[in-house]
Design an enzyme around this catalytic site. Sequence first.
Site, PDB file in Angstrom:
ATOM      1  N   CYS A 191       0.854  -1.186   0.000  1.00 25.30           N
ATOM      2  CA  CYS A 191       0.000   0.000   0.000  1.00 25.30           C
ATOM      3  C   CYS A 191       0.891   1.237   0.000  1.00 25.30           C
ATOM      4  CB  CYS A 191      -0.862   0.005   1.255  1.00 25.30           C
ATOM      5  SG  CYS A 191      -1.776  -1.510   1.478  1.00 25.30           S
ATOM      6  N   ARG A 251       1.947   1.409  -6.184  1.00 27.24           N
ATOM      7  CA  ARG A 251       2.108   0.465  -5.062  1.00 27.24           C
ATOM      8  C   ARG A 251       0.830  -0.332  -4.815  1.00 27.24           C
ATOM      9  NH1 ARG A 251       6.435   1.642  -2.004  1.00 27.24           N
ATOM     10  NH2 ARG A 251       5.599   0.586  -0.199  1.00 27.24           N
ATOM     11  N   TRP A 302      -3.587  -2.061  -1.511  1.00 24.90           N
ATOM     12  CA  TRP A 302      -3.587  -3.364  -2.171  1.00 24.90           C
ATOM     13  C   TRP A 302      -4.104  -4.335  -1.127  1.00 24.90           C
ATOM     14  CZ3 TRP A 302      -0.041  -7.783  -1.554  1.00 24.90           C
ATOM     15  CH2 TRP A 302      -0.384  -8.834  -2.412  1.00 24.90           C
ATOM     16  N   ASN A 324       0.513   0.426   6.034  1.00 24.78           N
ATOM     17  CA  ASN A 324       1.082  -0.391   4.960  1.00 24.78           C
ATOM     18  C   ASN A 324       1.767  -1.581   5.618  1.00 24.78           C
ATOM     19  OD1 ASN A 324       2.208  -1.493   2.669  1.00 24.78           O
ATOM     20  ND2 ASN A 324       3.992  -0.130   2.709  1.00 24.78           N
ATOM     21  N   GLY A 325       1.287  -2.777   5.309  1.00 20.55           N
ATOM     22  CA  GLY A 325       1.925  -3.975   5.874  1.00 20.55           C
ATOM     23  C   GLY A 325       0.887  -5.049   6.144  1.00 20.55           C
ATOM     24  N   GLU A 358      21.991 -15.617 -13.293  1.00 19.97           N
ATOM     25  CA  GLU A 358      21.367 -14.297 -13.536  1.00 19.97           C
ATOM     26  C   GLU A 358      22.261 -13.191 -12.987  1.00 19.97           C
ATOM     27  OE1 GLU A 358      19.278 -13.264 -15.424  1.00 19.97           O
ATOM     28  OE2 GLU A 358      18.659 -11.310 -14.664  1.00 19.97           O
ATOM     29  N   LYS A 406      23.802 -10.165 -15.281  1.00 19.85           N
ATOM     30  CA  LYS A 406      23.583  -8.744 -14.950  1.00 19.85           C
ATOM     31  C   LYS A 406      24.915  -8.003 -14.882  1.00 19.85           C
ATOM     32  CE  LYS A 406      20.152  -8.293 -15.699  1.00 19.85           C
ATOM     33  NZ  LYS A 406      19.538  -9.444 -16.231  1.00 19.85           N
ATOM     34  N   GLU A 432      26.555  -7.651 -18.317  1.00 22.21           N
ATOM     35  CA  GLU A 432      25.801  -6.785 -19.245  1.00 22.21           C
ATOM     36  C   GLU A 432      26.069  -5.317 -19.016  1.00 22.21           C
ATOM     37  OE1 GLU A 432      21.588  -8.198 -18.621  1.00 22.21           O
ATOM     38  OE2 GLU A 432      21.567  -7.696 -20.728  1.00 22.21           O
ATOM     39  N   HIS A 470      35.371 -28.972 -10.690  1.00 19.43           N
ATOM     40  CA  HIS A 470      35.572 -29.539 -12.045  1.00 19.43           C
ATOM     41  C   HIS A 470      36.159 -28.507 -12.996  1.00 19.43           C
ATOM     42  CE1 HIS A 470      33.363 -33.113 -10.771  1.00 19.43           C
ATOM     43  NE2 HIS A 470      32.562 -32.270 -10.142  1.00 19.43           N
ATOM     44  N   LYS A 490      17.288  -4.040 -26.251  1.00 22.70           N
ATOM     45  CA  LYS A 490      16.289  -4.531 -25.296  1.00 22.70           C
ATOM     46  C   LYS A 490      15.605  -5.774 -25.832  1.00 22.70           C
ATOM     47  CE  LYS A 490      13.929  -4.693 -21.596  1.00 22.70           C
ATOM     48  NZ  LYS A 490      14.608  -5.265 -20.427  1.00 22.70           N
TER      49      LYS A 490
END
Length: 611
Positions: free
Chosen positions: A2, A29, A76, A100-101, A484, A488, A491, A507, A606
């Site tokens: 929220c 949010r 939310w 919020n929480g 990943e 990142k 890149e 190995h 992209k």
Amino acid sequence: MCGIVGAIGRKDTNVLNYIVTGLKRLEYRGYDSSGICILNEGTFNKVRAVGKIKELEAKLESIKLVSHIGIGHTRWATHGKVSEKNAHPHIAGSVALVHNGIIENYAELKEALIKKDRSFKSETDTEIIAHLIDESYTRTKDPLAAIKSTIKQLKGMFSLGIMFKEDCNSFFAVKCGTPLVVGRDKDSSYIASDVYPLVEYADEYAFLEDHEIAKISPDHITVFNIEGKELEKKFQHLEIKSEDLSKGGYRYYMEKEIHEQPQVMVDTLQDRISASRDKVLLEDLPLTDEDLCRFKRVYIVACGTAWHAGMLGKYFIEKYARVPVEVDVASEFRYRDPILSNDVLTILISQSGETADTLAAGRQAKKSGSFVIAICNKPNSTMNRESDFTIFTQAGSEIGVAATKSFTSQASTMLLLSLYMGKALKTISDDEIKPILNDMVKIPFQMEQVLKHSEIVSNVASMYSKHKTFLFIGRGVHFPIALEGALKLKEITYLHAEGYAAGELKHGPIALVDNELVLVAICPKDELYEKTISNIEEVRARGGDVISIGSEGDERLKAMSNIFIPMPLVSKDLMPLLEVIPVQLLALSVAIQKGADVDKPRNLAKSVTVE
Ligand code: AGP
């Protein structure tokens, strides 16, 4: 998640503009409902609306609210359906508040309050906080004491904006678990869930830390700890210019998109999980349970970051649906003459939906009779048009060339799909699904906690941007995150980085280890923990530095690491959604340190629409 805002100015000011503008800037949010409450001479005046902020604005058009003090909220829903009566702010007696929480122990607290003849107007966990504060305040008439005694009873995460009917010269804010920032200019003070709403209003800001309580007055902000001791708070000058708002107040789109991940998780999960939390909702999937039972094999095909999400998909589908899965990079899949037929399910993963190799793979699969599901972020993409069915990842537009929020959205979608398949194939029960979905709903809040570590990671950047080799390792579901993290870093910093299954170190890759190598080890406490600990010891024994991403409170791993980044304790399958954030932030920080072009790295595009 929220969004919270609040403001107080001189008696002749009107805070409405800040509150409404702030809510619009926090709409990312959560936006299933919103509300505002102001205070005038001992009277609260509240307006709430279901839907986006524009619905609230429409109501405010006809109800001209004016006050120098007010709070606002965009919601939310976690507890209680989307409705006006569940929208914040909530009022109990002398107290009006926004939250919020998630309050984990709200049921027992609510039961105790009902026994004290307290009645409730909403189904939310938030309303119990207002009653607890009001109950204590009614006894003591001391706002700070009432807040302190209440937050000591709460379990979970809660950032709050609180007004007391009898006091129109100040209001209060509390921070615990979810972010809250206070801001000030010469004669007004503000609160918000992030710095974004403060732009054009506050000159300075400070993020509150957990269990800090702020008393917000027009010309000063006093911060206390939970014991009531006044704290010295360092305010920073607010550098963000309004023209930067397209980047959400961040320096780069990639930075903004990393920080958007909690909200993307909300959007990805929204409408995909039943209210009773025991069912994944894919109603529009044109496959019956019998159709799904027909598939003897699944191919997951993608490129780059999407391929890493596909690797997680393999773990999840094999674990929950018990169907064999092969994961392939599309450029390999399309030329290896894969065994395809109508009892094979092919899943394409792509942020853009335009990647040439992945499109070609999809066409090949479809031509061979395989049912093709696309997991894609772009509704009007070629992949969406050509696939038999598309599950959209709701990540919003991802401008940074380096994929970030699309990855976490893809990975969580793969988990949802695997649970859906498992239910159809009866390889997982509702009782087994429920705790996983309950944990998934908390992930946005835990992501916000992990994003706080951007401070630790930016320190790493200054230490390690001169090293030559980064080796990322992980086991099981943490292995795709190692890949990943390495991608990142490569890149956007152009440094050499490799991702490896930790068990492969002996190995060959261990030959790389010397004092110019940095090991990034993803090593949370799970059944493979001890094995990865041994890998870390092997690297340290040969002079390598270690950055580790592990479980909160793991003093043993911390002692073995040059830098230790703690993760909240969540179930293993959800760990990748959290541990990918520090590796994203690491790449971002090193790139900024090196002065690289974060959003548009050299040689990349992209979307790779050619082979
Ligand atoms: C990831 O950071 C890269 N930008 C790249 O590997 C990307 O994931 C890959 O090109 C696939 O793109 P897609 O998801 O749009 O298909």
